[in-house]
Design a protein around this motif. Sequence first.
Motif, PDB file in Angstrom:
ATOM      1  N   TYR A  20      -5.213 -21.304 -86.930  1.00 27.42           N
ATOM      2  CA  TYR A  20      -6.286 -20.321 -86.777  1.00 27.42           C
ATOM      3  C   TYR A  20      -7.537 -20.997 -86.222  1.00 27.42           C
ATOM      4  O   TYR A  20      -8.161 -20.488 -85.282  1.00 27.42           O
ATOM      5  CB  TYR A  20      -6.590 -19.684 -88.135  1.00 27.42           C
ATOM      6  N   LEU A  21      -7.898 -22.143 -86.789  1.00 32.11           N
ATOM      7  CA  LEU A  21      -9.075 -22.873 -86.310  1.00 32.11           C
ATOM      8  C   LEU A  21      -8.889 -23.328 -84.867  1.00 32.11           C
ATOM      9  O   LEU A  21      -9.836 -23.308 -84.073  1.00 32.11           O
ATOM     10  CB  LEU A  21      -9.346 -24.076 -87.217  1.00 32.11           C
ATOM     11  N   PHE A  22      -7.658 -23.731 -84.516  1.00 27.96           N
ATOM     12  CA  PHE A  22      -7.386 -24.186 -83.147  1.00 27.96           C
ATOM     13  C   PHE A  22      -7.627 -23.052 -82.148  1.00 27.96           C
ATOM     14  O   PHE A  22      -8.340 -23.228 -81.153  1.00 27.96           O
ATOM     15  CB  PHE A  22      -5.947 -24.679 -83.035  1.00 27.96           C
ATOM     16  N   PHE A  23      -7.046 -21.883 -82.423  1.00 32.07           N
ATOM     17  CA  PHE A  23      -7.192 -20.764 -81.487  1.00 32.07           C
ATOM     18  C   PHE A  23      -8.628 -20.241 -81.484  1.00 32.07           C
ATOM     19  O   PHE A  23      -9.151 -19.875 -80.425  1.00 32.07           O
ATOM     20  CB  PHE A  23      -6.210 -19.649 -81.833  1.00 32.07           C
TER      21      PHE A  23
ATOM     22  N   PHE B 280     -13.627  -7.728 -73.818  1.00 29.26           N
ATOM     23  CA  PHE B 280     -13.937  -6.828 -74.929  1.00 29.26           C
ATOM     24  C   PHE B 280     -12.714  -5.981 -75.302  1.00 29.26           C
ATOM     25  O   PHE B 280     -12.437  -5.767 -76.493  1.00 29.26           O
ATOM     26  CB  PHE B 280     -15.103  -5.912 -74.554  1.00 29.26           C
ATOM     27  N   PHE B 281     -11.995  -5.498 -74.304  1.00 27.93           N
ATOM     28  CA  PHE B 281     -10.812  -4.669 -74.557  1.00 27.93           C
ATOM     29  C   PHE B 281      -9.737  -5.478 -75.288  1.00 27.93           C
ATOM     30  O   PHE B 281      -9.152  -5.002 -76.269  1.00 27.93           O
ATOM     31  CB  PHE B 281     -10.261  -4.138 -73.229  1.00 27.93           C
ATOM     32  N   THR B 282      -9.482  -6.694 -74.822  1.00 21.32           N
ATOM     33  CA  THR B 282      -8.450  -7.539 -75.443  1.00 21.32           C
ATOM     34  C   THR B 282      -8.819  -7.888 -76.874  1.00 21.32           C
ATOM     35  O   THR B 282      -7.983  -7.783 -77.787  1.00 21.32           O
ATOM     36  CB  THR B 282      -8.272  -8.834 -74.626  1.00 21.32           C
ATOM     37  N   LEU B 283     -10.059  -8.296 -77.079  1.00 20.54           N
ATOM     38  CA  LEU B 283     -10.499  -8.681 -78.417  1.00 20.54           C
ATOM     39  C   LEU B 283     -10.403  -7.515 -79.391  1.00 20.54           C
ATOM     40  O   LEU B 283      -9.893  -7.669 -80.516  1.00 20.54           O
ATOM     41  CB  LEU B 283     -11.945  -9.192 -78.351  1.00 20.54           C
ATOM     42  N   SER B 284     -10.880  -6.344 -78.972  1.00 21.88           N
ATOM     43  CA  SER B 284     -10.861  -5.192 -79.869  1.00 21.88           C
ATOM     44  C   SER B 284      -9.447  -4.669 -80.095  1.00 21.88           C
ATOM     45  O   SER B 284      -9.107  -4.242 -81.204  1.00 21.88           O
ATOM     46  CB  SER B 284     -11.750  -4.076 -79.303  1.00 21.88           C
TER      47      SER B 284
ATOM     48  N   GLY C 147      -7.911 -13.143 -79.651  1.00 18.37           N
ATOM     49  CA  GLY C 147      -9.294 -13.573 -79.488  1.00 18.37           C
ATOM     50  C   GLY C 147      -9.413 -14.746 -78.540  1.00 18.37           C
ATOM     51  O   GLY C 147     -10.331 -14.804 -77.708  1.00 18.37           O
ATOM     52  N   ALA C 148      -8.493 -15.701 -78.642  1.00 19.11           N
ATOM     53  CA  ALA C 148      -8.505 -16.855 -77.740  1.00 19.11           C
ATOM     54  C   ALA C 148      -8.343 -16.413 -76.291  1.00 19.11           C
ATOM     55  O   ALA C 148      -9.006 -16.929 -75.380  1.00 19.11           O
ATOM     56  CB  ALA C 148      -7.394 -17.837 -78.133  1.00 19.11           C
ATOM     57  N   THR C 149      -7.462 -15.429 -76.076  1.00 20.28           N
ATOM     58  CA  THR C 149      -7.281 -14.872 -74.726  1.00 20.28           C
ATOM     59  C   THR C 149      -8.574 -14.231 -74.235  1.00 20.28           C
ATOM     60  O   THR C 149      -8.990 -14.421 -73.086  1.00 20.28           O
ATOM     61  CB  THR C 149      -6.155 -13.830 -74.725  1.00 20.28           C
TER      62      THR C 149
ATOM     63  N   ILE D 221     -11.203 -16.778 -73.104  1.00 15.34           N
ATOM     64  CA  ILE D 221     -10.949 -17.301 -71.756  1.00 15.34           C
ATOM     65  C   ILE D 221     -11.428 -16.295 -70.706  1.00 15.34           C
ATOM     66  O   ILE D 221     -12.012 -16.674 -69.675  1.00 15.34           O
ATOM     67  CB  ILE D 221      -9.454 -17.611 -71.560  1.00 15.34           C
ATOM     68  N   LEU D 222     -11.209 -15.007 -70.962  1.00 16.72           N
ATOM     69  CA  LEU D 222     -11.676 -13.973 -70.042  1.00 16.72           C
ATOM     70  C   LEU D 222     -13.203 -13.967 -69.966  1.00 16.72           C
ATOM     71  O   LEU D 222     -13.787 -13.795 -68.884  1.00 16.72           O
ATOM     72  CB  LEU D 222     -11.162 -12.601 -70.478  1.00 16.72           C
ATOM     73  N   PHE D 223     -13.862 -14.172 -71.102  1.00 16.31           N
ATOM     74  CA  PHE D 223     -15.327 -14.286 -71.105  1.00 16.31           C
ATOM     75  C   PHE D 223     -15.769 -15.471 -70.251  1.00 16.31           C
ATOM     76  O   PHE D 223     -16.739 -15.381 -69.486  1.00 16.31           O
ATOM     77  CB  PHE D 223     -15.848 -14.457 -72.526  1.00 16.31           C
TER      78      PHE D 223
END
Length: 217
Positions: A11-14, A164-168, A200-202, A205-207
Amino acid sequence: MSIYEILDYLYLFFFGFIFVPLGVGLFRWKSLNLAGRIAMGFLASVLVIEVLKDTLSVFHIRNHFMYYPHTVFVFAFSTCFFYKMAGPNVVLKKWLIYTYVAIILFLPLEVWVISGFNQINTITQTLSYLNMIGVSGYFLKELLLNKRSSVLSQDYRFWFCAAFFTLSLFSVITSFFKKQFIESSLDLYYFFDMLTVIGGATAFILFAIGFIVTPKK
């Protein structure tokens, strides 16, 4: 080392991927426009709240109340970002303002009447993520319909909306069932928590890509 400890390290890594967009954003800070700086504020609030949650956890202090400021600040920065993107669209601007006010008013009601202090505010957090999915999805559709793919790849708004879409999207299921999972099935809790942090990690990267292609102000 137990499987749960391994999952905690994963979890910490991602989650550590958040330092990629923050690093890029800080490097380009002087050239970022207002939208980019709002996105930086969003990421910074996510990081600060996560650090505070982990710090409380290390000292064996119950940290569920940190979900309240998470909802407030994450929703505030995302609302500001999409309000900026809405431009002359008065209807969408009103929707963003009304939904934010509704969430802020409902949060203490959920705390006092439904969940109680130092619990996970599943309803307000889920509603805020659902709203983020809808609004970011709307802007993604508009960008995809109105721009060629070659131009779209250089549009920071596309990358930020996709982030934002991916995270949510990855967060909404976990936010709704997190309280139930943590009380009834620790395996499911860790599974969905890991799924959320990978999403969230994905998004981070998009951000980062969005910060790279953001034109100088």
